[in-house]
Design a protein around this motif. Structure first.
Motif, PDB file in Angstrom:
ATOM      1  N   SER A  19       0.823  -1.216   0.000  1.00 62.38           N
ATOM      2  CA  SER A  19       0.000   0.000   0.000  1.00 62.38           C
ATOM      3  C   SER A  19       0.856   1.265   0.000  1.00 62.38           C
ATOM      4  N   CYS A  20       1.914   1.287   0.826  1.00 59.27           N
ATOM      5  CA  CYS A  20       2.721   2.505   0.904  1.00 59.27           C
ATOM      6  C   CYS A  20       3.439   2.763  -0.417  1.00 59.27           C
ATOM      7  N   TYR A  21       3.935   1.705  -1.064  1.00 64.42           N
ATOM      8  CA  TYR A  21       4.642   1.913  -2.327  1.00 64.42           C
ATOM      9  C   TYR A  21       3.691   2.268  -3.463  1.00 64.42           C
ATOM     10  N   VAL A  22       2.460   1.729  -3.426  1.00 65.25           N
ATOM     11  CA  VAL A  22       1.459   2.129  -4.423  1.00 65.25           C
ATOM     12  C   VAL A  22       1.108   3.604  -4.253  1.00 65.25           C
ATOM     13  N   MET A  23       0.962   4.034  -2.981  1.00 61.84           N
ATOM     14  CA  MET A  23       0.681   5.452  -2.714  1.00 61.84           C
ATOM     15  C   MET A  23       1.792   6.334  -3.261  1.00 61.84           C
ATOM     16  N   TRP A  24       3.036   5.953  -2.989  1.00 63.59           N
ATOM     17  CA  TRP A  24       4.159   6.738  -3.507  1.00 63.59           C
ATOM     18  C   TRP A  24       4.177   6.719  -5.031  1.00 63.59           C
ATOM     19  N   GLY A  25       3.740   5.600  -5.620  1.00 65.74           N
ATOM     20  CA  GLY A  25       3.744   5.505  -7.072  1.00 65.74           C
ATOM     21  C   GLY A  25       2.746   6.424  -7.744  1.00 65.74           C
ATOM     22  N   ILE A  26       1.566   6.606  -7.126  1.00 68.34           N
ATOM     23  CA  ILE A  26       0.530   7.429  -7.759  1.00 68.34           C
ATOM     24  C   ILE A  26       0.587   8.895  -7.337  1.00 68.34           C
ATOM     25  N   VAL A  27       1.520   9.234  -6.438  1.00 65.27           N
ATOM     26  CA  VAL A  27       1.650  10.626  -5.998  1.00 65.27           C
ATOM     27  C   VAL A  27       1.838  11.616  -7.155  1.00 65.27           C
ATOM     28  N   PRO A  28       2.562  11.252  -8.246  1.00 70.26           N
ATOM     29  CA  PRO A  28       2.661  12.209  -9.358  1.00 70.26           C
ATOM     30  C   PRO A  28       1.310  12.683  -9.876  1.00 70.26           C
ATOM     31  N   LEU A  29       0.327  11.788  -9.903  1.00 72.64           N
ATOM     32  CA  LEU A  29      -0.997  12.167 -10.387  1.00 72.64           C
ATOM     33  C   LEU A  29      -1.642  13.197  -9.463  1.00 72.64           C
ATOM     34  N   VAL A  30      -1.387  13.059  -8.158  1.00 70.82           N
ATOM     35  CA  VAL A  30      -1.931  14.004  -7.184  1.00 70.82           C
ATOM     36  C   VAL A  30      -1.331  15.390  -7.393  1.00 70.82           C
ATOM     37  N   PHE A  31      -0.004  15.465  -7.497  1.00 71.61           N
ATOM     38  CA  PHE A  31       0.653  16.759  -7.683  1.00 71.61           C
ATOM     39  C   PHE A  31       0.306  17.369  -9.040  1.00 71.61           C
ATOM     40  N   GLN A  32       0.129  16.535 -10.049  1.00 68.47           N
ATOM     41  CA  GLN A  32      -0.275  17.044 -11.356  1.00 68.47           C
ATOM     42  C   GLN A  32      -1.689  17.607 -11.319  1.00 68.47           C
ATOM     43  N   ALA A  33      -2.560  16.962 -10.532  1.00 66.38           N
ATOM     44  CA  ALA A  33      -3.927  17.488 -10.380  1.00 66.38           C
ATOM     45  C   ALA A  33      -3.887  18.869  -9.736  1.00 66.38           C
ATOM     46  N   MET A  34      -3.021  19.055  -8.745  1.00 70.00           N
ATOM     47  CA  MET A  34      -2.875  20.379  -8.130  1.00 70.00           C
ATOM     48  C   MET A  34      -2.309  21.377  -9.134  1.00 70.00           C
ATOM     49  N   GLY A  35      -1.342  20.930  -9.933  1.00 74.51           N
ATOM     50  CA  GLY A  35      -0.756  21.816 -10.929  1.00 74.51           C
ATOM     51  C   GLY A  35      -1.779  22.307 -11.943  1.00 74.51           C
ATOM     52  N   ARG A  36      -2.698  21.416 -12.335  1.00 73.12           N
ATOM     53  CA  ARG A  36      -3.736  21.820 -13.296  1.00 73.12           C
ATOM     54  C   ARG A  36      -4.690  22.850 -12.711  1.00 73.12           C
ATOM     55  N   GLY A 103       6.753  17.548 -16.593  1.00 67.12           N
ATOM     56  CA  GLY A 103       6.862  16.505 -17.606  1.00 67.12           C
ATOM     57  C   GLY A 103       8.108  15.654 -17.483  1.00 67.12           C
ATOM     58  N   ARG A 104       8.594  15.437 -16.260  1.00 67.50           N
ATOM     59  CA  ARG A 104       9.811  14.646 -16.044  1.00 67.50           C
ATOM     60  C   ARG A 104       9.559  13.472 -15.098  1.00 67.50           C
ATOM     61  N   VAL A 105       8.408  12.837 -15.242  1.00 70.32           N
ATOM     62  CA  VAL A 105       8.070  11.709 -14.378  1.00 70.32           C
ATOM     63  C   VAL A 105       9.031  10.548 -14.611  1.00 70.32           C
ATOM     64  N   LEU A 106       9.456  10.343 -15.865  1.00 73.13           N
ATOM     65  CA  LEU A 106      10.396   9.256 -16.153  1.00 73.13           C
ATOM     66  C   LEU A 106      11.724   9.465 -15.430  1.00 73.13           C
ATOM     67  N   GLU A 107      12.159  10.714 -15.336  1.00 70.80           N
ATOM     68  CA  GLU A 107      13.404  10.983 -14.620  1.00 70.80           C
ATOM     69  C   GLU A 107      13.250  10.716 -13.121  1.00 70.80           C
ATOM     70  N   THR A 108      12.061  11.016 -12.572  1.00 66.60           N
ATOM     71  CA  THR A 108      11.849  10.705 -11.148  1.00 66.60           C
ATOM     72  C   THR A 108      11.832   9.191 -10.943  1.00 66.60           C
ATOM     73  N   VAL A 263       5.312   7.154 -19.334  1.00 68.18           N
ATOM     74  CA  VAL A 263       5.171   6.654 -20.709  1.00 68.18           C
ATOM     75  C   VAL A 263       3.768   6.925 -21.242  1.00 68.18           C
ATOM     76  N   THR A 264       2.742   6.629 -20.437  1.00 66.17           N
ATOM     77  CA  THR A 264       1.362   6.819 -20.895  1.00 66.17           C
ATOM     78  C   THR A 264       1.015   8.288 -21.078  1.00 66.17           C
ATOM     79  N   GLN A 265       1.737   9.179 -20.408  1.00 66.61           N
ATOM     80  CA  GLN A 265       1.484  10.609 -20.580  1.00 66.61           C
ATOM     81  C   GLN A 265       2.261  11.188 -21.758  1.00 66.61           C
ATOM     82  N   GLY A 266       2.962  10.335 -22.485  1.00 62.74           N
ATOM     83  CA  GLY A 266       3.611  10.757 -23.721  1.00 62.74           C
ATOM     84  C   GLY A 266       4.974  11.402 -23.566  1.00 62.74           C
ATOM     85  N   GLU A 267       5.655  11.164 -22.431  1.00 62.41           N
ATOM     86  CA  GLU A 267       7.009  11.694 -22.293  1.00 62.41           C
ATOM     87  C   GLU A 267       7.937  11.017 -23.304  1.00 62.41           C
TER      88      GLU A 267
END
Length: 309
Positions: A19-36, A103-108, A263-267
């Motif tokens: 659960s903790c690693y899944v949460m850390w994995g999807i965190v980019p989507l959370v921060f991107q939602a705030m960015g939008r 747009g640097r999720v792959l680098e993270t 990858v799915t976001q087209g980087e």
């Protein structure tokens, strides 16, 4: 205690670890939602510093560790180490939030893949820990992957390296802190809350802060507290109850989810960049296999020592 109960705790610990690693994995989507919503990385970071205090306090109270917090605050050495760890984790958070909204999720993802391998190398260089042949192969593959990534990007993957160094450094510093995970987290949050609160108040006074600007923006900013504290506490609880080999596999869940998101976001994902990840994945696989092999004698000894029913 019956055998069923420890088995149940092991399954619960595995669930907490995943659960903790899944949460850390999807965190980019959370921060991107705030960015939008127009929330800048520095405002996200400041709110993360402020609202994580409440959740960290809840966990300390639940564990009845108030006395430990008071003792740590009175110990200058402990406090100094926690000040350093708080600076490192704040740096890690700021780089990560900026990167996923640029747009640097792959680098993270690359950065978090190499953290355990960097930790192994640091253990050998700083603490004289022995690196076996499999460890050396894993480190070599990771270094090759970083080099290939640099060629693919036309520059050093500075985001990846900065994330790995800051979080790896955070782990090294926390090894020196004589305090539980909950206590350390609360004190780190308290140390960061002052600058974070000052920035939030300054933004709100200028009329450009997003707290209260809309329900979605306010909800996301307040959610920074549990987003920060919950996976850290789940990790701490699980790490004490599951085998090192299992943890070695689990820690690659987060960057794998990040890789898929990027990858799915087209980087940009050229064949050369794909080759760099092949080397990184190879290093991660060798690392996990080595951790499993090292943990087998302890696991066998534990099973042998278990009393029969």
């Amino acid at each position: 205690m019956s055998q069923a109960e420890p088995g149940g705790e092991s399954r619960l610990a595995l669930t907490a670890g995943v659960s903790c690693y899944v949460m850390w994995g999807i965190v980019p989507l959370v921060f991107q939602a705030m960015g939008r919503l127009g929330i800048a990385p520095w405002e996200i970071l400041a709110n993360r510093m402020v609202w994580s205090v409440g959740m960290a306090l809840v966990f300390v109270l639940a564990a009845r560790q108030g006395h430990e917090v008071r003792a740590a605050l009175r110990n200058r050495r402990t406090l100094a180490w926690l000040m350093l760890s708080s600076l490192l984790i704040a740096g890690n958070w700021s780089i990560y939030i900026w990167a996923v909204n640029s747009g640097r999720v792959l680098e993270t993802s690359l950065g978090y893949y190499i953290i355990p391998l960097l930790a192994m190398a640091a253990g050998a260089l700083l603490f004289g820990e022995r690196v076996d042949r499999m460890g050396a192969v894993a480190i070599g593959l990771a270094a090759t992957g970083v080099a290939v990534q640099a060629i693919a990007l036309g520059r050093l993957p500075l985001v990846s390296l900065a994330l790995a160094v800051s979080f790896g450094g955070y782990g090294i510093v926390r090894k020196h802190v004589r305090a539980s995970a909950q206590t350390g987290l609360l004190i780190e949050c308290l140390l960061l809350a002052g600058p974070g609160l000052a920035y939030v108040v300054w933004m709100q006074a200028r009329g450009v802060g997003h707290l209260g600007s809309s329900l979605p923006a306010t909800a996301w900013l307040l959610a920074c507290g549990p987003i920060t504290a919950v996976p850290l506490v789940l990790f701490s609880w699980a790490a004490r109850r599951i085998a090192l080999s299992t943890l070695g596999f689990l820690q690659f869940i987060g960057p794998t989810i990040g890789f898929v998101i990027g990858v799915t976001q087209g980087e940009l994902f050229t064949p050369l960049r794909a080759a760099s990840f092949v080397f990184i994945w190879g290093g991660a696989a060798v690392f996990a296999l080595g951790a499993w092999r090292r943990s087998r004698p302890a696991l066998l000894a534990t099973k042998t020592a278990e009393p029969a029913e």
